[in-house]
Each structure stands twice: as C-alpha cells, then as structure tokens.
Design a protein around this motif. Structure first.
Motif, PDB file in Angstrom:
ATOM      1  N   GLU A   1      23.090  14.287 -21.091  1.00 28.36           N
ATOM      2  CA  GLU A   1      22.943  14.333 -22.550  1.00 28.36           C
ATOM      3  C   GLU A   1      21.464  14.128 -22.892  1.00 28.36           C
TER       4      GLU A   1
ATOM      5  N   ALA B   1      19.449  14.940 -25.445  1.00 32.63           N
ATOM      6  CA  ALA B   1      19.035  14.438 -26.759  1.00 32.63           C
ATOM      7  C   ALA B   1      19.235  12.926 -26.853  1.00 32.63           C
ATOM      8  N   SER B   2      20.380  12.436 -26.387  1.00 34.63           N
ATOM      9  CA  SER B   2      20.637  10.990 -26.423  1.00 34.63           C
ATOM     10  C   SER B   2      19.658  10.240 -25.531  1.00 34.63           C
TER      11      SER B   2
ATOM     12  N   SER C   1      17.139   7.523 -26.991  1.00 35.90           N
ATOM     13  CA  SER C   1      17.252   6.180 -26.417  1.00 35.90           C
ATOM     14  C   SER C   1      15.881   5.685 -25.953  1.00 35.90           C
TER      15      SER C   1
ATOM     16  N   THR D   1      19.738   4.861 -21.850  1.00 37.28           N
ATOM     17  CA  THR D   1      19.056   6.022 -21.263  1.00 37.28           C
ATOM     18  C   THR D   1      19.685   6.391 -19.923  1.00 37.28           C
TER      19      THR D   1
ATOM     20  N   HIS E   1      23.300   7.858 -20.429  1.00 40.57           N
ATOM     21  CA  HIS E   1      23.332   9.228 -20.940  1.00 40.57           C
ATOM     22  C   HIS E   1      22.709  10.215 -19.953  1.00 40.57           C
TER      23      HIS E   1
ATOM     24  N   VAL F   1      22.611  18.638 -28.929  1.00 43.09           N
ATOM     25  CA  VAL F   1      22.571  17.618 -29.986  1.00 43.09           C
ATOM     26  C   VAL F   1      23.951  17.440 -30.616  1.00 43.09           C
TER      27      VAL F   1
ATOM     28  N   HIS G   1      26.573  11.651 -31.810  1.00 44.64           N
ATOM     29  CA  HIS G   1      26.138  10.410 -31.161  1.00 44.64           C
ATOM     30  C   HIS G   1      24.622  10.393 -30.958  1.00 44.64           C
ATOM     31  N   SER G   2      24.054  11.509 -30.557  1.00 43.27           N
ATOM     32  CA  SER G   2      22.604  11.563 -30.366  1.00 43.27           C
ATOM     33  C   SER G   2      21.880  11.438 -31.705  1.00 43.27           C
TER      34      SER G   2
ATOM     35  N   HIS H   1      21.609   7.838 -32.510  1.00 41.80           N
ATOM     36  CA  HIS H   1      20.477   7.260 -31.787  1.00 41.80           C
ATOM     37  C   HIS H   1      19.162   7.618 -32.472  1.00 41.80           C
TER      38      HIS H   1
END
Length: 320
Positions: free
Chosen positions: A96, A98-99, A103, A146, A149, A279, A282-283, A286
């Motif tokens: 993931e 974007a997350s 992060s 980080t 994800h 994206v 959830h992202s 963040h």
C-alpha cells in the motif's frame, strides 16, 4: 496522541471483511491460485519479494487477484476485496504505497517537533520529558504503520496495533499529568499504573491463539475517548467564568484538535476501491493527520510558554 484512534474505531469492520472477503471465495480465484502455485517455484520470485517474505502462494494470489479485478473493470463487474484488502498495485513489493508515504510523513512531523521542542522547552520544565515522549512514541507508531502497510503479515499487524495502542495510552497518561498538574510521587504512581495497564493489554493479546480485534478496538476507543474528553473539557473550561481565557487564549487549539481528528476519522467510513490501485480511504485518513500533528504540538508549545512564564513570575515574587 489521538491520531491512531480512528484506526481502532474501524477495526471491527475491517475484521469482518478480513474474515469473509468476497474475493477469497470466488471459484476462479481459487482455481487460478492453485494452478499458479503448482507451476511456480519460489526461486523464480525477485529478490526484493523474497526479502519481504513473499512466498509462491501469496505471489500467485496477487497476480490472480489483479487478473480478476482487471476483467471486472473491463466488464463493469463488481470489484472484490481479497484477504481483507482492496486490490492494490504493489510497488517493489510495497503493498500500500500511499499509506506508506503518508505514514512516513506523519513520522517526519513527529521528528520535526521533537527537535523543535527539545530546543524551545527549558530543561527545568517538568513536562518536557513527557512532551518529547509524545514525539518518540508517535514516531514508533508511524514506523510500524509504515512497516505494516509495506508488508502485511501477522507480526507486522500486531506491531502496528500494539504501537497504536501505546500511542493512545501514552496520550492519556500525559493528558492527565498536564490537566490535573500531577507531580512528584503521584506522577510515578500514575506512570506505573499506565505501564501496568499496557503490559496487561499486550499480555492478553499475545497469549491468545487469535488476535482479539474486538477487545483491542474496545480498549483503544475507551482510552481515546477519555483522553479526548479531558482535552475538550479543559479547552471549554478556559472559556467559562471559572477558566482563564485571558491567560490561555490558545486553549481553543486543544478542543479544535479533538474535533479535527474526529472529522479525519470520517474518511474511514467512505470505503472505496483504491483510485489508480494506490489511494484508498485509509490512506487519505493518514494524509489528513499529517497537518494535524503540528497543530497539536503548537498548542503544547503555547501552553509551555504560558506555564513556564507563570512559574518564573511566582519564583520572582517569592524571592523578593
């Protein structure tokens, strides 16, 4: 201190998805994974995937998932979730992206204000170690976010949840010390109490065969709500006849921080397939917390300047 609370609020929803993602039960998905696994050797996987502990079955699942998703997009069909997640485009093994990026940015904000507070806050200010601790615990929480994800495994998942829980509990610990001016022996007793709570929390979660998501969610919500209530009540109190708004005109920042974090939490409700396979909601949550971190730290610095100045004036009066 409150920026991970929203993760805990939606854990039960995520768990229900995780246990029964519709894509996991598609016959074409199961058949694809089985055939791929039988014809693929783990040695064929790129080094960076093996480094991130991807195995043959997981790699096959990833490609089968995207094959099914691409066909669904072309035909206007339903986009399914697999193993509790939307289909994300993996980038050099990162699940993931974007997350992960957001992060890291959250962690960088904590690092930046750790350095700012270390320089600005006097060593004689009794709350300085606790405020620096907020940054340290925050960096730890976003570090494991980080990692989680980047590669979702049972271990990284536990480290993410446990570090988030520590973040929330430490926030309550500091809020009580600041709001009620806890000092001396009572500070030690309160810290020991908080440490005991966290130790019992971790011991309970780790000794079970399966991670108790429901309990973890409930614990995070209770602790987070108590903390938020403390700051919001304190902020409102300053603007009443019993408060001291002339002395603390910045008090609104604490209450606003609570409200803004709650608004950011709403992003988790709008769950949708990831845009460009990168994206998702959830992202974006963040991303929303990145500017909120400096906002709360600025409140702490304003509060320090007021409290430290008041302490100095009191000492001058006593000595004169």
């Amino acid at each position: 201190m409150r920026y991970k609370l929203s993760l805990c609020v939606v854990v039960l929803y995520l768990v229900s998805i995780c246990l029964c993602s519709s894509g996991d039960y598609l016959p074409e998905y199961r058949t694809c994974v089985q055939r791929c696994t039988e014809n693929t050797n783990s040695i064929q996987l790129p080094f960076y995937l093996r480094l991130l502990q991807w195995n043959t079955k997981q790699e096959c699942g990833y490609h089968c998932m995207h094959d099914i998703t691409e066909k669904a997009i072309e035909t206007g069909g339903v986009i399914h979730q697999f193993h509790g997640k939307w289909p994300f485009q993996r980038v050099f093994g990162i699940q993931e992206l974007a997350s992960v990026v957001f992060s890291i940015l959250n962690g960088v904000m904590h690092l930046q204000y750790y350095n700012i507070m270390k320089a600005k806050l006097s060593s004689n200010y009794y709350l300085k170690p606790f405020y620096l601790g907020i940054a340290v615990v925050g960096m730890n929480a976003w570090l494991w976010s980080t990692v989680f994800h980047t590669r979702d495994t049972p271990l990284t998942e536990k480290l993410d949840y446990l570090s988030a829980g520590l973040y929330i509990l430490y926030g309550l610990c500091v809020a009580v010390i600041r709001v009620f001016y806890v000092q001396g022996r009572m500070t030690v007793l309160w810290i020991l109490f908080c440490l005991s709570l966290y130790a019992m929390h971790v011991a309970y979660l780790l000794r079970r065969d399966r991670f108790d998501y429901s309990y973890n969610m409930t614990a995070c919500i209770i602790i987070g709500c108590i903390q938020n209530t403390l700051w919001l009540t304190w902020s409102i109190y300053q603007y009443t006849p019993w408060g001291n708004v002339e002395r603390r005109p910045y008090a609104w920042m604490a209450g606003a921080s609570v409200i803004l974090v709650s608004c950011a939490m709403a992003l988790e409700v709008f769950d949708f397939p990831p845009i460009m396979m990168l994206v998702d909601a959830h992202s974006l949550w963040h991303a929303a917390t990145v500017p909120l971190i400096p906002f709360f730290y600025r409140f702490l610095i304003h509060d320090y300047l007021t409290e430290f100045k008041a302490t100095q004036n009191t000492n001058i009066k006593r000595s004169s």
